[in-house]
Design an enzyme around this catalytic site. Sequence first.
Site, short mmCIF file in Angstrom:
data_model
loop_
_atom_site.label_atom_id
_atom_site.label_comp_id
_atom_site.label_asym_id
_atom_site.label_seq_id
_atom_site.Cartn_x
_atom_site.Cartn_y
_atom_site.Cartn_z
N ASP A 24 37.59 62.13 43.11
CA ASP A 24 36.27 62.16 42.45
C ASP A 24 35.19 61.74 43.45
O ASP A 24 34.52 60.71 43.29
CB ASP A 24 36.26 61.24 41.22
N HIS A 68 39.38 51.56 49.22
CA HIS A 68 40.32 51.79 48.11
C HIS A 68 41.13 53.09 48.32
O HIS A 68 42.36 53.07 48.32
CB HIS A 68 39.55 51.93 46.79
O1 RIB Z 1 38.29 51.18 41.70
C1 RIB Z 1 38.14 51.95 42.86
C2 RIB Z 1 38.32 53.41 42.56
O2 RIB Z 1 37.31 53.85 41.65
C3 RIB Z 1 38.14 54.29 43.81
O3 RIB Z 1 38.95 55.43 43.68
C4 RIB Z 1 36.69 54.67 43.76
O4 RIB Z 1 36.43 55.91 44.42
C5 RIB Z 1 36.48 54.82 42.29
O5 RIB Z 1 36.93 56.12 41.92
CA CA Z 2 37.93 57.68 43.95
#
Ligand code: RIB
Ligand code: CA
Length: 303
Positions: free
Chosen positions: A8, A238
């Site tokens: 996303d 992340h």
């Molecule tokens: O909590 C972090 C996640 O949420 C990551 O994938 C960031 O891109 C959002 O999608």
């Molecule tokens: Ca993400």
Amino acid sequence: MKLIIDTDPGIDDAMAIAYAHASPDIDLLGLTTVFGNTHVAQSSRNARYLLDLLGADLPVATGAALPYGSDTYQPSAYVHGDEGFGHFTDVPQIGSDHPLPAAEYLVEMARVHRGELSVCAIGPLTNIADAIRMDPGFLSNLAQLVIMGGAVFCPGNITKHAEANIYHDAQAAAEVLSSEGNMVLVGLDVTLQTLYRACDFEDLAQASKATGGFLQDISRFYLEFYQNVAGEDGCGLHDSTAVIACTHPHLFQMVETAVKVDVAGEALGATRAVDTGVKVRVCRDIDGQAVVDLFTGQVASLP
Ligand code: RIB
Ligand code: CA
């Protein structure tokens, strides 16, 4: 390793896709997009823009626009910006989407590359759950499913209970995490140990003018959020951490446990280790500096 990223994009998603493209250990076959950091049409537009910037001629298959059980979705624009790329809002449309919807593309590719394809899901799990509903053999056709999501042994980020990807479609996450398969959960338990600071982006932009410079530009908004809201001097890698877990599992300490997802109530999206159920490998600890260095080393090699 053959890999498809379900994404996303999203600023840290863009970093993860750039890493996957740069890594000699990864044969990136394509992207599937989902709502999350932004609306799914913007996710696909951003994905196609980024692939063009990287010079990667890869398919982008568009997926779910809404979470299970909802007829509306509003992104948290204060984290990734109105268009998903921070202050960069006039993202042009480049190319066009793959003719198949994301779930069909995932099912088809898992069949074609049976036993060899890894999928790394770095957004809400709606496309993955759709693929499992479409083909109960989907997960067994995969080499592995690596998920950026959850907060099993630590507080959440979108609420104190839940991590954002799980929270945004808790029902889909519950279905995925209760399905048999070779699954790894890369949650906040480890991704908050891979903070990437403004000085790291500066070094990256010096080494990689086009790609590093772009990631530095779009990350300014994200860094402001982390500094002003999370009180952190850096943003969590992340999604890149999840991609790195696909090829470098030895940098992680994992525990096998069943994971229960709260699908309603005040703790919506909470991910709890429980004694009974399908076992998932949950990342409990990480060599965070090694992951940060690996990310920088690979992306710095890009133009
Ligand atoms: O909590 C972090 C996640 O949420 C990551 O994938 C960031 O891109 C959002 O999608
Ligand atoms: Ca993400």
